[in-house]
Structure formats: C-alpha cells, structure tokens
Design a protein around this motif. Structure first.
Motif, PDB file in Angstrom:
ATOM      1  N   ARG A  29      10.219  13.448   9.860  1.00  0.00           N
ATOM      2  CA  ARG A  29       9.092  13.275   9.093  1.00  0.00           C
ATOM      3  C   ARG A  29       7.884  14.013   9.919  1.00  0.00           C
ATOM      4  O   ARG A  29       7.847  14.039  11.316  1.00  0.00           O
ATOM      5  N   LEU A  30       6.950  14.304   8.991  1.00  0.00           N
ATOM      6  CA  LEU A  30       5.692  15.000   9.689  1.00  0.00           C
ATOM      7  C   LEU A  30       4.643  13.828   9.953  1.00  0.00           C
ATOM      8  O   LEU A  30       4.760  12.955   9.329  1.00  0.00           O
ATOM      9  N   LEU A  31       4.082  14.174  11.135  1.00  0.00           N
ATOM     10  CA  LEU A  31       3.090  13.192  11.646  1.00  0.00           C
ATOM     11  C   LEU A  31       1.627  14.044  11.404  1.00  0.00           C
ATOM     12  O   LEU A  31       1.384  14.871  12.236  1.00  0.00           O
ATOM     13  N   HIS A  35      -1.932   7.087  10.238  1.00  0.00           N
ATOM     14  CA  HIS A  35      -2.372   5.901  10.092  1.00  0.00           C
ATOM     15  C   HIS A  35      -1.671   5.290   8.759  1.00  0.00           C
ATOM     16  O   HIS A  35      -2.183   4.095   8.297  1.00  0.00           O
ATOM     17  N   SER A  36      -0.946   5.902   8.285  1.00  0.00           N
ATOM     18  CA  SER A  36       0.040   5.175   7.352  1.00  0.00           C
ATOM     19  C   SER A  36       1.294   5.253   7.794  1.00  0.00           C
ATOM     20  O   SER A  36       1.998   4.197   7.656  1.00  0.00           O
ATOM     21  N   LEU A  37       1.972   6.222   8.203  1.00  0.00           N
ATOM     22  CA  LEU A  37       2.950   6.411   8.997  1.00  0.00           C
ATOM     23  C   LEU A  37       3.390   5.447  10.050  1.00  0.00           C
ATOM     24  O   LEU A  37       4.457   4.871  10.020  1.00  0.00           O
ATOM     25  N   ILE A  38       2.549   5.463  10.922  1.00  0.00           N
ATOM     26  CA  ILE A  38       2.701   4.549  12.135  1.00  0.00           C
ATOM     27  C   ILE A  38       3.042   3.045  11.839  1.00  0.00           C
ATOM     28  O   ILE A  38       3.882   2.454  12.275  1.00  0.00           O
ATOM     29  N   PRO A 121       0.185   4.689  -4.079  1.00  0.00           N
ATOM     30  CA  PRO A 121      -0.987   4.654  -5.255  1.00  0.00           C
ATOM     31  C   PRO A 121      -2.289   4.311  -4.493  1.00  0.00           C
ATOM     32  O   PRO A 121      -3.300   4.094  -5.261  1.00  0.00           O
ATOM     33  N   GLY A 122      -2.274   3.376  -3.498  1.00  0.00           N
ATOM     34  CA  GLY A 122      -3.467   3.001  -2.913  1.00  0.00           C
ATOM     35  C   GLY A 122      -4.430   3.906  -2.203  1.00  0.00           C
ATOM     36  O   GLY A 122      -5.564   3.728  -2.036  1.00  0.00           O
ATOM     37  N   ASN A 123      -3.992   5.151  -1.877  1.00  0.00           N
ATOM     38  CA  ASN A 123      -4.688   6.119  -1.142  1.00  0.00           C
ATOM     39  C   ASN A 123      -5.782   6.593  -2.164  1.00  0.00           C
ATOM     40  O   ASN A 123      -5.295   6.898  -3.583  1.00  0.00           O
TER      41      ASN A 123
END
Ligand SMILES: Cc1cc2nc3c(=O)[nH]c(=O)nc-3n(C[C@H](O)[C@H](O)[C@H](O)COP(=O)(O)OP(=O)(O)OC[C@H]3O[C@@H](n4cnc5c(N)ncnc54)[C@H](O)[C@@H]3O)c2cc1C
Ligand code: FES
Ligand code: FES
Lengths: 287, 164
Positions: A29-31, A35-38, A121-123
C-alpha cells in the motif's frame, strides 16, 4: 492499537514506487499523509505487508498553473491548500473545503492525493473534484493516464486506480473567471465526516445561470456527481422553482446509510439543505 | 519483521534506537526515549494529547509510524522550556491563568499552541479556538486555555518588540 507488521520502503521517485507496487502487487500500500491508512491499520482493517512511503518524492509536491489547468501534486497537504494564493484566487472552493476537513494536526499531514485516492465516501475533496470536472493523473507500469474524477469512484473504497498505479497529480480546468462556488458541509463536530455536504460551482451572466455543476459528499457509496441538478439551473435566473428542481434532482440520487450521523431520510434531507445553501452562496459569490 | 535503525533529532539532540517500522511514533518517544510528556488519550487520532512538532508541523504522534519520522526534527513538551528550567511563556501563562486542571491534555495543548503562535503571533480568540480544535480537554471548558494562549501571545510580542 498496534498495526500489523510490514516492510517499509521510501522510494525517491514515482518510477521506483511503481516498481515496488508491481513487485509486491496486492500486499503493498502507498502511504501519503497516513491519516486514513494508519487508523485503518491500527484497527487491522488494512494489513499490508509492504508500505511504500511517498514522502521523499519531491515531484509530487506543489501547486502550479499549467496553461488553463491547475495542477496539484498528490502530496500537497490540506494545510498547503489553505495557504495557497494561487488557489485562493483561481479556485477558492478548495480552501473553503480544506478548512472544513478534520483539524489542524490532520491537515498538516493529510494530502490531496490521499484524500481523492482513498475512496471513502466521507472524504470531502472527491465531490469537489467532480464538480470541478478535475482529472487524476495516474502513473503505472504501462505509463501515464488521466482518469476523470466523475469516472473514478466505483464503490466504497473501490476506485479506477490500478493496484500498481500511483496517483501523481490532480488536474483541474481553471474555473471561469467570475464563477461562484461554495462547499457547504454539515458535521456534528470538528473532525467529523459530513452528515451530508454539497459542492456547487456556477457562472452567472446578466442574472442568468450559464453553467452549473453540483456534487455531493457522504450520501452514497461514492461521491455523487449530480448532473441533472446542475442542468436544472442552467438557463434559469436561479429563481425558487429552479432551485427547488435542482434540490430535488440532487436528493433523488442520494442513497445514504443510516448511522450515527442520522437516519438515511435525515441525511437526504440535509443534502437538500446543503445544495440549497451552496447554490445561494455560489450565486452571491459569482460576478 | 526486522527492526529498523531509527535516527532523528528530538528536542535538539540527535537520538537513535531500534524499532519495528510499525511502531507508532508516540510509543517510540515514550518507551524508547522515555519522553512521557506526550500522552496517549484516545489512540484514534482525535484528542491531540499526543501532539508533537515534526519539521515545523503539529502532528498527532499516535498517527505516524516511527519509520516516517526517520531523519525528522521533533520537538516534544520536554523541549519547550529553557535548558536551565525557565518555563516558556506559554507554560507560564497556562500556570498563571489556570489553563489546566488534571493536566492530561496540557503537553499536547502547549505544543500545538507553540506552533500556532509561530504561524500567527497575534491570533484573535476565534483563531485560537480554531487553531486548537484538534486538542480536546475534558476539564477546563477551554476558556482558560484560550486566555492563557492569548496572554502568552502578548507576552511574546512584548518581549519581541523590546528586543527590536
Ligand atoms: C480525526 C480525523 C478526521 C478526519 N476528518 C476528515 C474529514 O472531515 N474530511 C475528509 O475528507 N477527510 C478527513 N479525514 C481524513 C484525512 O483527510 C486523510 O488525511 C485523507 O483522507 C487521506 O489522505 P492521506 O494523505 O492521509 O492518505 P493516506 O492515509 O496515506 O492514504 C489513504 C489511501 O490512499 C492511498 N493513497 C495515498 N496517496 C496515494 C497516491 N498518491 N496514489 C495512490 N494512492 C494513494 C493509500 O494507499 C491509502 O489507501 C480525517 C482524518 C482523521 C484522522
Ligand atoms: S492519542 Fe493521538 S490523537 Fe488522541
Ligand atoms: S486539563 Fe484535564 S483534560 Fe485538559
């Protein structure tokens, strides 16, 4: 909450990042800002075995004007968006929206590329990019391609981006001079995703609306480009009947879930109010 | 997974240690470096108790892998007073104006407020409230925190003018 183990990579170029993604295919996965992935990794909703941290790729930073296109590097943070004079002048809706995302700490880290690539969809940025008719530049093993924001979102967390592609730029056709735009978001508190939100961009000439586009956040499985709602405004003088028609057309395509932000019917109701207020604000701001 | 050799600058000092890349920065600071000023309040990126300054940005250190901070310049609450123990104007103002009760949120509040004042040395009350909106306090009701930050801004601005 401890995330699963992974091997950490910090490539210095997009080509290197693509090579890492290709080599480790579905385990990588790209980082970006994380602040969504972690948070998802801490909940073990994501458990990648390879993390490819983009932070050293300098070509992914920055905001520039390329002819009549605004080019935002994927690693541009929400805080950079807020501070950008270019965007404040040419495309102020991005600043307005960024100020409504999360809180200062999150905005220092969270990137535009991560926000639009995430697929939640919240972004907030995706619907705005749809209203602006932006496209995303993707670089993969087979070269570079552009994907329209309006075609990018397939389902919650599913997008048109390939597993071995890096989203490098968000490209926005510079909105017409004198356009009016607004992003209206209802949220329960600082740091909350939208109960519903609406982006409206329109142009007015001699009191008549000559162009309009509308898109919605967090009232469906994906951001929603409300094409019919925009069309309902074009050619009118934005009178009550036209605005009502646009609100109804926008509400008609919502399919929100019932959750802590309210029952589905309420969220559709809020989406309607957001559209109505955003149209009024955009009209006021148009010249 | 194997450990990474982590090097960074913390409170002006070069530090190093071994840690798995998945280690959260807050755990590295507290457990490897014994810097227990930054707290873990929520562990879900909401409360700001874990806020530290990284390369000029306020960051929730529970939401960053230690690997991401490789090579970074980090300031924690422990690095804000003078070397001789003289408190920073913000620390003094929090004491003076009762900007804390239990004190749990205070390290994050002060670290965040320091960056806020560096970016905006003369903030309005509204700007202060917006600027610390990523830091939760369960005790004070915020009023005295806002008063303290405003008082520190005055103090720092007066000192700056006197020096010019
Ligand atoms: C407390 C809190 C509140 C928040 N509130 C909001 C809010 O109100 N509105 C909102 O919109 N967001 C909100 N967010 C999310 C925040 O804006 C994230 O920063 C953003 O969604 C993702 O950006 P990132 O750079 O952190 O991406 P990351 O977390 O690093 O990545 C997210 C996803 O996108 C992928 N990705 C990242 N960059 C790229 C790229 N260049 N190419 C391809 N794929 C990529 C990653 O692999 C990952 O799957 C909130 C976050 C927190 C912690
Ligand atoms: S512990 Fe990091 S934000 Fe609460
Ligand atoms: S003083 Fe107790 S949480 Fe702020």
């Amino acid at each position: 909450m401890i995330p699963g183990s992974f091997e950490y990579h910090r490539p210095g170029s997009v080509a290197e990042a693509v090579a890492l993604l290709s080599r480790h295919s579905d385990d990588a996965r790209l980082l970006a800002g994380g602040h969504s992935l972690i948070p998802m990794m801490k909940l073990r909703m994501a458990q990648p075995e390879h993390i490819v941290d983009l932070q050293d790729i300098s070509t992914l930073h920055g905001i520039a004007q390329d002819g009549d296109t605004i080019v935002i590097g994927a690693l541009t943070t929400q805080n950079d968006v807020i501070g950008s004079n270019v965007l404040a002048e040419t495309c102020p809706i991005l600043r307005e929206a960024a100020l409504l995302i999360a809180d200062p700490q999150v905005r220092y880290c969270g990137t535009v590329g991560g926000n639009v690539a995430n697929g939640d969809p919240g972004n907030d940025m995706p619907a705005i990019m749809q209203a602006l008719n932006a496209s995303y530049r993707a670089e993969g093993p087979n070269g570079v391609r552009n994907i329209a924001a309006r075609d990018f979102y397939e389902a919650s967390f599913f997008t048109a981006l390939g597993e071995d592609e890096v989203l490098t730029q968000v490209r926005i056709p510079t909105p017409a001079a004198g356009h009016g735009a607004a992003y209206v978001k209802q949220k329960r508190k600082v740091g909350d995703y939208a109960t519903a939100a609406a982006a409206v961009i329109l142009s007015v000439s001699g009191g008549n609306c000559t162009a309009a586009s509308i898109a919605l956040t967090n009232v469906g499985d994906t951001p929603l480009y409300a094409e019919a709602a925009g069309q309902a405004l074009v050619g009118t003088n934005l009178d009550a009947a036209a605005v009502d028609a646009a609100v109804q057309a926008a509400q008609a395509i919502t399919q929100p879930v019932s959750d802590g932000r309210g029952p589905a019917e309420f969220r559709t109701h809020v989406a309607g109010i957001a559209v109505r207020r955003a149209i009024a604000l955009a009209q006021e701001r148009a010249s | 997974m194997s450990n990474m050799h982590i090097k960074m600058t913390v409170n002006g000092k070069a530090v190093e240690g071994l840690a798995e890349p998945r280690t959260l920065l807050i755990h590295f600071l507290r457990e490897n470096l014994n810097l227990t000023g930054p707290h873990i309040g929520c562990d879900t990126s909401h409360c700001g108790a874990c806020t530290v300054d990284i390369n000029g940005k306020s960051v929730k250190s529970c939401t960053m892998f230690v690997a991401q901070a490789q090579g970074a310049d980090v300031t924690t609450i422990e690095g804000i007073a003078e070397a001789d123990g003289t408190l920073h104007a913000l620390q003094e103002a929090f004491r003076e104006h009762h900007g804390l009760q239990c004190g749990f949120c205070t390290p994050g509040m002060i670290t965040r407020a320091l960056r806020l004042l560096q970016e905006n040395p003369d903030p309005s009350e509204e700007e202060i409230r917006y600027g610390i909106s990523g830091n939760l306090c369960r005790c004070t009701g915020y009023q005295n925190i806002v008063t303290a930050i405003r008082a520190a801004a005055d103090q720092l601005n007066t000192a700056r003018e006197a020096a010019e």
